[in-house]
Structures are given as structure tokens and as C-alpha cells.
Write a protein that holds these residues in place. Sequence first.
Motif, PDB file in Angstrom:
ATOM      1  N   ILE A 213       0.837  -1.207   0.000  1.00 29.03           N
ATOM      2  CA  ILE A 213       0.000   0.000   0.000  1.00 29.03           C
ATOM      3  C   ILE A 213       0.867   1.251   0.000  1.00 29.03           C
ATOM      4  O   ILE A 213       0.644   2.191  -0.778  1.00 29.03           O
ATOM      5  N   PHE A 214       1.874   1.280   0.876  1.00 36.76           N
ATOM      6  CA  PHE A 214       2.740   2.465   0.970  1.00 36.76           C
ATOM      7  C   PHE A 214       3.548   2.662  -0.314  1.00 36.76           C
ATOM      8  O   PHE A 214       3.692   3.793  -0.805  1.00 36.76           O
ATOM      9  N   THR A 217       1.334   3.983  -3.040  1.00 38.61           N
ATOM     10  CA  THR A 217       0.999   5.381  -2.764  1.00 38.61           C
ATOM     11  C   THR A 217       2.132   6.301  -3.197  1.00 38.61           C
ATOM     12  O   THR A 217       1.909   7.341  -3.836  1.00 38.61           O
ATOM     13  N   ILE A 369      -3.818   8.366   0.887  1.00 36.79           N
ATOM     14  CA  ILE A 369      -3.727   7.029   0.304  1.00 36.79           C
ATOM     15  C   ILE A 369      -4.804   6.873  -0.761  1.00 36.79           C
ATOM     16  O   ILE A 369      -5.997   6.884  -0.459  1.00 36.79           O
ATOM     17  N   THR A 374      -5.109   1.038  -2.197  1.00 38.67           N
ATOM     18  CA  THR A 374      -5.874   0.121  -1.344  1.00 38.67           C
ATOM     19  C   THR A 374      -6.603  -0.938  -2.167  1.00 38.67           C
ATOM     20  O   THR A 374      -6.880  -2.027  -1.668  1.00 38.67           O
TER      21      THR A 374
END
Length: 457
Positions: A213-214, A217, A369, A374
Motif C-alpha cells: 500500500i505504501f 501510494t 492514500i 488500497t
Amino acid sequence: MAGLTTFFASVFTVLAIPGMMAGGAAAAVGAAAPNPGIANAVFIAAVLASILGSLLMAFLANLPFVQAPGMGLGSYLAFTVMPAIGLLAAPATLTDVQVFQMALALVLLSGSLFVVLSATGVRQKIIDGIPRNIKVSLGAGIGLFITLLGLRQSGIVVASGGTLVTLVNFSGWNHADPAVRSQVLGAVLALAGFLLMTVLHARKIKGAVLIGIFATTLLAFATGQTALPENFTFNLGEQFADFGRYSLLGLDFGSFLGLGNLGHVLAVVLAMVLAHTLVNALDSLGTIFGVASAAGMVDAKGDVVGLERGLLADAVGTAGGALLGSSSTATVVSSASGINEGGRTGLTSLVTAGMFVLVLAAAPFVPLIPLVATGPALIFVGCLMMAQVKQVDFSDVTEAVPAFLAIAVMPLTFSIANGVAFALVSYVVLKVATGRRREITWPAATIGALFVLQFLA
């Protein structure tokens, strides 16, 4: 170590749920964009609900399980319950905040029913009465449902007039329209994030989903796919202010009374509450029983040690989460990661709860985000949940067809409740038609009949 492992395997849920809830409320009323205030509020509520649920598991049940907002239950609330509320209101209009708070009211009703059923032992009898094949198929069906949500959020799957859905046109990467180029870029980034999560998970890297996810992003910002929101602020107080304004004790029962025919409204509400309670019950029981059994946490009879206390903790956590303003909490399957590290007592849950406390400081960053980050997490979790399909017995058609309908109807009708309904109703009909009515249990017959009444209402 077990608590930390469980935390890193579970924390992505509190990052994915806020956008899901805000998006569902916006879609239910036809709003142009999700309300950032709802997203802020749900994040704080989701973290607090995770802390509460995990502490209940630690001190009430002394089990190494963690509670957090369930992805399947969250999708049910956002994309089944909220649209149903919007349809009930027509032709009158509701705001996205009203829809969100009315949905929370239904979660509280479900959680309260959950507590009563768990405390009296009725919940266990109902669960025991649901056919095994349907139980194990629900996880696979929810997995496909979550996968479709992730594919849609990521822009990989788009609407089609001819086939309902289709693949995004990747050849549009150099299209003259910037919006088309952005859509293709988002889909590519989402695919990259999904593959990264998969590789990290295969290499047994802790926190694979969170890292994915990070990383996605960061790529989204680096490529210009997303940018800072106009109202972005590092002020943590604003997020907590939204929490107090929109979600904390923000239960709206009154608006249901203004939706027309009271009998019809009550029938639909009852059906949604029962469906939510059933899915929550089966999800939590399946997680606790399956993970604990695999880890050898059972007695001589094969029963999970502390199962009743664990189910009660799960039920109280659901009700408490609704009061905070979170979608339903559930005992998450990622608890298995900590148990694999040796977690066997509530100390594991206690450590995880402590880590969730630290997450509150990250509230200002949640709006940064994007869905393309996601969405891959939903696809990956859906993939893992599909593993339950191998437990379905396809040798008996009267057992196989209800299980298949549960798996197929959920994603294709965008409703977990519809999948449960088709499974139970078809099970009863097939058993009666083949002269095997004695195999039908009263919970299956009763819940199936309630779903039929809902469809006819």
C-alpha cells in the motif's frame, strides 16, 4: 513478536475501510465525491474499534486473536446496506451523512443481537444448523466479492454497456485525453502494487500488504497519478473533530421513520440486520475455529479452548465498534500470522492493541492514500480467502449447488446477503425436492424463509 506480526498483517484494514465507507455513502445518494469528513471519522473509529476488540480478546477470552473492521462486512455495509437505504428513501432524498449514520444504527442492532445470541448460546446453535458446505463457501464468495471491489477501485475493471464489466483499455496510455491516460496509469500502478504484495508474501516478508500500500501510494504521487488534497492538513485535531461530528454515537434511527410504509421499512431493516448478523457470525466462527484448530489450540474433543468467550468478545466488539462509528469488527484471519509466530494467549492481542494506539497519530495521512493503493490490497485478500473453496464437497449436487450459488451470486449481484439467501433457499428447495427434508435444520429453514419474505416485500 506474535503481537507485532499480527499488527503488521492486519493494520491495512483500517487504511482501506475509511474510503470504502465514504464511497458507499456517496454512491447511495449520488454525490459527486466521497465526504472526506466521513473518511476521517471512520479511520479514527476503526482504529479505536480495533483497540477495543483486541483488548476484549486479551482480557475477556485470553485468546491470541485480533479484531479489526472486517473487509467483507465493510463491503456489505458500504455496497449493500447503504444503497438499500438510498432505495428505501426514494423519492425523498438523504445526505451521505444520514445514510452513513443510518447504516451505523443497523450495525448496532446487529451487534446487540449478536451479544444476546452469544451470551445465551443461541448463536452457536444457529451456526451449527447452517450446512457445512454453505459455511465454507461464504469465505470464498466474500473473497470474490472483495476482489471485484478491488479491481473496480483500481480501475482495472470498468463498466461496459455490452458485457456489464470489461478490462480497462491499456492501449490508452498515450491517449489525447488526460483522464484516459490517468485511468490507465492508475490501473498499471495497481497491478504493480498487487504483484509486489504477492512477491513479499511469498517471500514471507512481514507486513507485505502494508508495504505494498505504501509503495503504491509513493508511486502514485511520484507519477502525478494523485496529489495532495486541497484541504489537506497535518492537524490531528481536525480528524478527531470529524470523528466527534460524524461517527461517535452518530446513530440515526429516526430517519428510518420518515421513509414511507413503516411495515415495509421494518421488514427490509430486519432482513439486513439478520443477514449482517449471520455473515458476521459465520465469518468469526470460521476464523477462530479454523486458525485455532490448525495451531493445535483444541481440547481432547476437538473443541477450541475458550471459543465461547472468544465469540462473546467478538460480539461485544461489534456493538462497541458501532457506537464508535466503525463498520463491523470481526476476528480477522490475519491473526494466524501471529499464532504462527508462537502466540497462544491474550498477550498477543494486548501487544497488537498497543500498536493500534500508535496508529492514531497517522490519521492526517490517511486521505493521502489513493484507491489505486488500497484496491490491490482487496484483490490480494480476496485471493487468500478463495482458499476455502477447496473445502467444499462437490460430490453431492444438493450440497454443491447451494455452495456454488453463494460463491457466484455475491460478486455478480454485488451483495453478500444475496449470496447467503440464494444458498439457503436453494438448499431447502433441493433437499425437499429430492426427498431429503430430514437433513434440513431449523436455522437453515427459518433464515431461508426470512430471505424469501424480504425478496417478496
